[in-house]
Design a protein around this motif. Structure first.
Motif, PDB file in Angstrom:
ATOM      1  N   GLU A  10      39.152  74.600  30.874  1.00  0.00           N
ATOM      2  CA  GLU A  10      39.981  75.284  31.856  1.00  0.00           C
ATOM      3  C   GLU A  10      39.183  76.396  32.522  1.00  0.00           C
ATOM      4  O   GLU A  10      38.362  77.031  31.875  1.00  0.00           O
ATOM      5  N   PRO A  11      39.429  76.628  33.827  1.00  0.00           N
ATOM      6  CA  PRO A  11      38.717  77.717  34.497  1.00  0.00           C
ATOM      7  C   PRO A  11      39.175  79.060  33.923  1.00  0.00           C
ATOM      8  O   PRO A  11      40.277  79.144  33.373  1.00  0.00           O
TER       9      PRO A  11
ATOM     10  N   ARG B 297      44.374  80.952  43.260  1.00  0.00           N
ATOM     11  CA  ARG B 297      43.804  81.470  42.015  1.00  0.00           C
ATOM     12  C   ARG B 297      42.718  82.499  42.337  1.00  0.00           C
ATOM     13  O   ARG B 297      41.612  82.425  41.828  1.00  0.00           O
ATOM     14  N   ASN B 298      43.063  83.418  43.186  1.00  0.00           N
ATOM     15  CA  ASN B 298      42.062  84.374  43.642  1.00  0.00           C
ATOM     16  C   ASN B 298      42.721  85.706  43.941  1.00  0.00           C
ATOM     17  O   ASN B 298      43.668  85.784  44.701  1.00  0.00           O
TER      18      ASN B 298
ATOM     19  N   ARG C 139      44.225  71.454  37.062  1.00  0.00           N
ATOM     20  CA  ARG C 139      44.280  70.265  36.227  1.00  0.00           C
ATOM     21  C   ARG C 139      45.318  70.440  35.120  1.00  0.00           C
ATOM     22  O   ARG C 139      46.162  69.580  34.896  1.00  0.00           O
ATOM     23  N   THR C 140      45.237  71.578  34.417  1.00  0.00           N
ATOM     24  CA  THR C 140      46.179  71.828  33.332  1.00  0.00           C
ATOM     25  C   THR C 140      47.599  71.939  33.868  1.00  0.00           C
ATOM     26  O   THR C 140      48.538  71.391  33.283  1.00  0.00           O
TER      27      THR C 140
ATOM     28  N   LEU D 174      40.818  82.704  33.565  1.00  0.00           N
ATOM     29  CA  LEU D 174      42.042  83.236  34.162  1.00  0.00           C
ATOM     30  C   LEU D 174      41.710  84.211  35.284  1.00  0.00           C
ATOM     31  O   LEU D 174      40.753  84.969  35.190  1.00  0.00           O
ATOM     32  N   THR D 175      42.503  84.174  36.349  1.00  0.00           N
ATOM     33  CA  THR D 175      42.289  85.090  37.467  1.00  0.00           C
ATOM     34  C   THR D 175      42.843  86.467  37.161  1.00  0.00           C
ATOM     35  O   THR D 175      42.248  87.488  37.501  1.00  0.00           O
ATOM     36  N   PHE D 176      44.017  86.484  36.519  1.00  0.00           N
ATOM     37  CA  PHE D 176      44.668  87.752  36.209  1.00  0.00           C
ATOM     38  C   PHE D 176      44.891  87.816  34.708  1.00  0.00           C
ATOM     39  O   PHE D 176      44.971  86.793  34.040  1.00  0.00           O
TER      40      PHE D 176
ATOM     41  N   GLU E  28      46.117  61.265  34.806  1.00  0.00           N
ATOM     42  CA  GLU E  28      45.665  62.115  35.912  1.00  0.00           C
ATOM     43  C   GLU E  28      45.323  61.306  37.158  1.00  0.00           C
ATOM     44  O   GLU E  28      45.330  61.829  38.253  1.00  0.00           O
TER      45      GLU E  28
ATOM     46  N   HIS F 175      37.719  73.706  41.099  1.00  0.00           N
ATOM     47  CA  HIS F 175      38.258  75.025  40.782  1.00  0.00           C
ATOM     48  C   HIS F 175      37.161  76.088  40.804  1.00  0.00           C
ATOM     49  O   HIS F 175      35.982  75.813  40.668  1.00  0.00           O
TER      50      HIS F 175
ATOM     51  N   ALA G  85      47.963  79.406  36.933  1.00  0.00           N
ATOM     52  CA  ALA G  85      47.016  80.344  36.318  1.00  0.00           C
ATOM     53  C   ALA G  85      46.082  79.620  35.361  1.00  0.00           C
ATOM     54  O   ALA G  85      44.952  80.052  35.132  1.00  0.00           O
ATOM     55  N   LEU G  86      46.544  78.503  34.795  1.00  0.00           N
ATOM     56  CA  LEU G  86      45.738  77.767  33.820  1.00  0.00           C
ATOM     57  C   LEU G  86      44.760  76.809  34.495  1.00  0.00           C
ATOM     58  O   LEU G  86      44.035  76.091  33.819  1.00  0.00           O
ATOM     59  N   GLY G  87      44.758  76.779  35.799  1.00  0.00           N
ATOM     60  CA  GLY G  87      43.913  75.835  36.527  1.00  0.00           C
ATOM     61  C   GLY G  87      44.758  74.671  37.011  1.00  0.00           C
ATOM     62  O   GLY G  87      45.795  74.352  36.425  1.00  0.00           O
TER      63      GLY G  87
END
Lengths: 244, 340
Positions: A88-89, B88-89, B227-228, A91-93, A55, B146, B223-225
């Protein structure tokens, strides 16, 4: 002819704003082996996993994946042999579990058989049509693991990195995931590295354990030799009577 | 027992849904050619016996107008869908983030200070304004970790307010004639489009759609963020720049000619998601079609509801879009509450 280890680091250093996050760390992990990373909060476990995942570039030292320096891989070629499971954040949808898992290979058409196969290995097939945003954290983790299995397919000598995969799991789920990791490492000859706060996880499935303090290795080797009361005490700077 | 929330894999129905939407869009577009202050008889049209006036109304007023509505709707629909995935919004949309206001400020500045005097010469100013806004947004977003939903919207609100203030200042220096041209911005309209403007809008809208569709798989992984997505092989830096440029360019051109058409970038993608699920490879094309459909319908309402008076189309699209936005906010709040 012997294969090079899947993962090899030599004198790895990561420095951010004069803080040494990883301190001359050398390790080596072959296919079929499981490495457990332990250490206090802020010891550098996540930083190490992120560096191993490619990363960011290390400040100095080298990381080799299947004998080649990490820098020679492109984002896409790296994604074929290395998976990372970290927080992981949300999911938005809404997204079906099937679509969620097929995002493991975002640039190819979903392979229905493989997606379902990966879900089956994680005992998650029953959720294939569920909205992934509605899963509990334990369920979601299993679907995320399935996504990584789908991402890497059956490629041998892959590297699977997991940042505290057991953090939100109950005892039964934890046991399931531990066994899954062990089994994948053995059957697919993958190198697996995971971080955890629980020495029992390391003793249960790991071939090697690495005890980190302030980015440096305090002890590295067989879990039974590394996770002793003396070394845990030294690592956490608190008197610990953990193992008997 | 609660029923389990189901999100079925809708790929098989996607082709069908898209074809139906395209069919409805074609039908509505053709029918809308007949609507307006000057009636056109379908019998005459089909038998090829249109009078000169009718022919001229059709060719120089109606047709460019319908095509402008199609291009604008498709642009806002696809740009909204792409921005929602990128940021992502669910609330990201060119309008809410201040891009059209920035375009209007750019256009007004070029109008007042550089004496640009027709909508055709306003687009470079609009483009610069929209691009500056888009890159400012991106610069802020890249500093955030995020989940910076609130920050993004606050930045959008701030940007919108700053541009509106700038617009007010510039407007106060404008002449009567310039003011009239500027009023067009605030209201939004598809009328009086030249064929050149229509051609420009259609080509830039197709170009933006092609660019965004090429990136739809990367947008899907987001959609997974971030980083992913990166560990799955998505190159974020290029993606952000491409999406920002495509959206800013298309929105700026459309805004330059049609003014601010509100909420299509929000309504189009959300309706599309309800129909085919959240994968951008399906949402982007369908959002374009639905956006276009909404604009054509809004334009018909604008010219038919109080004929011969023409209503501002931006107001009509707001009337369509606001309930959708409110429904979305409420259902989102309920969804989050249920999850906790």
């Amino acid at each position: 002819m012997s294969l090079p280890p899947v993962l090899e680091t030599h004198a790895l250093n990561v420095v951010r704003n004069t803080t040494r996050l990883i301190d001359s760390l050398s390790l080596s992990l072959s296919g079929g082996r499981v490495l457990a990373l332990l250490g206090a909060n802020g010891a550098g476990k996540s930083t190490l996993l992120a560096a191993l995942a490619g990363e960011f570039a290390a400040t100095s030292g080298s990381i080799r994946l299947n004998g080649k320096p990490l820098e020679v891989y492109t984002h896409e070629s790296l994604a074929e042999i290395r998976a990372l499971n970290a927080v992981e954040p949300p999911l938005t949808f809404s997204l079906s579990v099937f679509d969620f898992v097929s995002l493991g290979r975002p640039f190819s058409e979903p392979q229905s058989e493989s997606v379902r196969g990966a879900l089956a290995e994680c005992h998650a097939t029953q959720w294939v049509n569920r909205d992934a945003a509605s899963l509990s954290s334990g369920e979601l983790l299993r679907v995320q693991l399935a996504r990584s299995l789908y991402q890497l397919g059956n490629a041998p000598n892959s590297l699977w990195l997991l940042d505290e995969p057991f953090a939100h799991l109950d005892l039964a789920q934890r046991d399931f995931v531990l066994k899954l990791l062990r089994q994948i490492a053995t059957t697919r000859r993958w190198a697996i590295a995971f971080s955890t706060h629980e020495p029992r996880d390391a003793i249960a499935i790991a071939d090697e354990a690495l005890l980190l303090r302030r980015g440096a290795a305090i002890a590295y080797g067989a879990p039974s030799a590394v996770l002793t009361n003396e070394q845990l005490t030294q690592c956490f700077e608190t008197q610990l009577e953990y193992t008997s | 027992m609660f029923a389990e929330p189901v999100a079925p894999s809708r790929s098989r129905s996607f082709a069908k849904t898209l074809s139906i939407a395209l069919g409805v869009l074609s039908l509505v577009s053709v029918l809308s050619l007949g609507v307006g202050t000057y009636p056109i008889s379908w019998g005459d049209f089909l038998s090829g016996s249109l009078g000169d006036t009718e022919r001229s109304v059709l060719l120089s007023l109606r047709a460019p107008r319908v095509l402008a509505a199609l291009a604008a709707g498709a642009t806002f629909g696809v740009a909204g869908a792409a921005m929602q995935s990128l940021f992502r919004n669910a609330l990201a949309e060119p309008g809410l983030l201040g891009v059209p206001t920035a375009a209007a400020l750019g256009a007004a500045t070029s109008l007042v200070f550089l004496s640009a005097n027709s909508s055709f010469s306003l687009w470079p100013g609009a483009l610069i304004g929209a691009s500056v806004a888009m890159f400012a947004l991106l610069a802020f977003i890249q500093r955030q970790h995020h989940g910076a939903t609130a920050q993004l919207l606050l930045i959008g609100v701030a940007l919108n307010a700053a541009c509106a203030a700038g617009l007010a200042l510039v407007t106060s220096l404008a002449t009567e004639a310039q003011l009239r041209t500027l009023a067009f911005w605030m209201l939004g309209s598809f009328s009086n489009q030249s064929w050149g403007a229509v051609a420009a809008m259609i080509s830039v809208s197709l170009l933006a759609m092609a660019m965004l569709l090429r990136d739809s798989r990367s947008l899907g992984a987001l959609a997974l963020g971030e980083r992913t997505a990166k560990t799955l092989g998505v190159s974020l830096r290029g993606l952000r720049a491409r999406v920002a440029i495509a959206c800013a360019f298309a929105v700026a051109i459309v805004t330059a000619f049609c003014g601010s058409v509100a909420f299509i970038g929000l309504a189009g993608p959300h309706i599309a998601r309800l129909l085919v699920g959240a994968q951008p490879s399906r949402v982007l094309p369908l959002a374009a079609v639905i956006g276009a459909l909404l604009c054509v319908i809004a334009d018909v309402i604008a010219r038919a509801l109080a004929a011969p008076v023409e209503l501002p189309v931006g107001a009509i699209t707001s009337f369509i879009g606001v309930p959708i936005l409110l429904a979305l906010v409420v259902s989102n709040a309920r969804l989050r509450a249920e999850r906790l």
